[in-house]
Design an enzyme around this catalytic site. Structure first.
Site, short mmCIF file in Angstrom:
data_model
loop_
_atom_site.label_atom_id
_atom_site.label_comp_id
_atom_site.label_asym_id
_atom_site.label_seq_id
_atom_site.Cartn_x
_atom_site.Cartn_y
_atom_site.Cartn_z
N GLN A 85 -15.39 61.88 -16.01
CA GLN A 85 -15.98 60.50 -16.39
C GLN A 85 -17.71 60.48 -14.88
O GLN A 85 -18.04 61.05 -15.27
CB GLN A 85 -15.06 59.95 -14.91
CG GLN A 85 -14.05 60.04 -15.99
CD GLN A 85 -12.74 58.89 -15.31
OE1 GLN A 85 -12.79 58.67 -13.84
NE2 GLN A 85 -11.45 59.05 -15.61
N SER A 93 -5.42 63.84 -15.43
CA SER A 93 -5.05 62.67 -15.39
C SER A 93 -3.69 62.54 -16.57
O SER A 93 -3.87 62.89 -17.81
CB SER A 93 -6.23 61.77 -16.51
OG SER A 93 -6.23 60.62 -17.77
N GLY A 94 -3.38 61.14 -16.55
CA GLY A 94 -2.37 60.85 -18.02
C GLY A 94 -2.33 60.78 -18.84
O GLY A 94 -2.33 61.72 -20.05
N SER A 95 -3.26 59.80 -19.12
CA SER A 95 -3.98 59.28 -19.99
C SER A 95 -4.60 60.68 -20.82
O SER A 95 -4.85 60.76 -21.84
CB SER A 95 -4.56 58.53 -20.02
OG SER A 95 -5.29 58.74 -19.82
N ASP A 251 -9.10 50.44 -15.85
CA ASP A 251 -8.22 51.63 -16.63
C ASP A 251 -7.92 51.01 -17.86
O ASP A 251 -7.38 49.86 -17.03
CB ASP A 251 -7.12 52.72 -15.79
CG ASP A 251 -6.65 53.62 -16.71
OD1 ASP A 251 -6.32 53.83 -18.44
OD2 ASP A 251 -6.08 54.23 -16.13
N CYS A 255 -1.97 54.22 -16.24
CA CYS A 255 -2.30 55.41 -15.56
C CYS A 255 -1.06 56.39 -15.18
O CYS A 255 -0.78 56.01 -14.80
CB CYS A 255 -2.65 55.14 -14.48
SG CYS A 255 -3.85 56.09 -13.74
N GLY A 256 -1.65 57.14 -16.04
CA GLY A 256 -0.48 58.09 -15.45
C GLY A 256 -0.48 58.89 -14.23
O GLY A 256 0.48 59.13 -13.44
#
Length: 345
Positions: A85, A93-95, A251, A255-256
């Site tokens: 990022q 990160s979940g997504s 986000d 958000c996972g």
């Protein structure tokens, strides 16, 4: 054309949050573990150069992430990845795990088996088990069994110039979060408030990291609060979230890792038990299913194993390149698009 570097990106989004996946041309990243590779990306000038090349203008944009596919280190893993990022490389990160799983299966890098394919992803935070529901050659949804999540500290008090004393929870869900009930800053989680929420999140993140040091007890490469996530609960019990991300955006997904961190806080307060499942809704209205699979420990500290279920969608394929004569090879960001914090880049 005489390009200096080329990387192939598969465009994917998870419930609205873009997570491009670098499927070709990724340079060798030094490190014996994925955590060591994460550390290199965040500390070595060449790692910084790669992140800026992929994430900043004119080749990148403030929205979304770029996931670097890497050869796995763990014998049980099908693939490894690190999230890039604009601010830094991130551990989990979940997504983005859902984006990577979707990319691996729909591109054929990992063979798809219908009606279900299990993909084991290696991250700097540990292994993530992705169970994909597959039909007619597409990945319909992905259920993630996340890394252990835990509470660092509940009800932390932070003094702020704009809202007085703010109470928050510091929790880990693959990265560290400051979790803030949104009513404390006089806002609600909706699209029209995105800019105000992001501005508040950037201020709070800076205050938290100046006042409180957080380091994962077993993975020193993971330290500091990465994001502030605002939370609320709707009348039907759905958790509403807005994770604010540097240098100034929200986000788009629920958000996972943030929901994993929040689940640890709910569990610590006795509000959820093993087997419970609930919905989490993002600022744009997209949804994840969040579940508590089991209890565990991290370095003797109570922890939980969350599950996150959502959908990923591929929408493009492109190649990014660097002209050796390009004077903007280092990338740039401007406050008109990236927000006030862009001046720090």
């Amino acid at each position: 054309m005489r390009w200096k570097r080329t990387i192939q990106l598969l465009d994917v989004h998870c419930e609205g949050e873009i997570g491009k996946v670098a499927i070709g041309g990724v340079p060798k990243i030094p490190g014996e573990t994925v955590a060591a590779q994460l550390h290199w990306l965040n500390t070595d000038p060449k790692g910084n150069e790669l992140r800026r090349f992929l994430c900043l203008e004119p080749r990148g944009a403030p929205i979304g992430s770029v996931n670097l596919l890497l050869p796995p280190k763990h014998p049980d893993a099908d693939a490894a990845f690190i999230i890039l990022q604009p601010d830094q490389a991130h551990a989990s990160s979940g997504s983005n795990s859902i984006c990577v799983t979707t990319a691996l299966l729909e591109s054929g890098i990992v063979e798809m088996t219908e009606p279900e394919t299990v993909v084991t992803l290696e991250t700097a935070a540990g292994l993530v088990r992705a169970t994909a529901t597959c039909r007619d050659g597409r990945c319909e949804k992905v259920k993630l069994t996340m890394v252990p999540s835990f509470v660092h500290q509940l009800d932390v008090k932070v003094q702020t110039p704009s809202w007085g004393e703010i109470a928050l929870d510091l929790c880990y869900g693959g990265i560290f979060y400051g979790l803030v009930d949104v009513g404390q800053i006089g806002l609600t989680i909706e699209k029209g408030n995105a800019a105000a929420l992001v501005q508040a999140g950037m201020v709070l993140k800076d205050l938290i990291n100046r006042q409180i040091e957080v380091v994962h007890p077993e993975i020193p490469a993971i330290s500091g609060v990465a994001y502030v996530m605002f939370r609320d609960t709707e009348a039907d019990g759905t958790v509403r979230t807005c994770t604010t991300m540097w240098p100034g955006r929200a986000d788009r997904s629920p958000c996972g890792t943030g929901n994993s961190a929040n689940l640890a806080a709910l569990h610590a307060r006795g509000k959820v038990r093993v087997g419970d499942v609930f919905r989490s809704r993002s600022i744009i209205g997209s949804q994840f299913e969040v579940g508590l699979a089991s209890e565990t420990e991290v370095a003797g500290k109570p922890a939980i194993i969350p599950t996150i279920t959502g959908r990923g969608f591929t929408f493009g394929l492109h190649q990014i390149a660097l002209d050796p004569f390009d004077p903007l090879s280092d990338g740039f960001a401007m406050t008109d698009v990236w927000g006030p914090s862009a001046g720090e880049i």
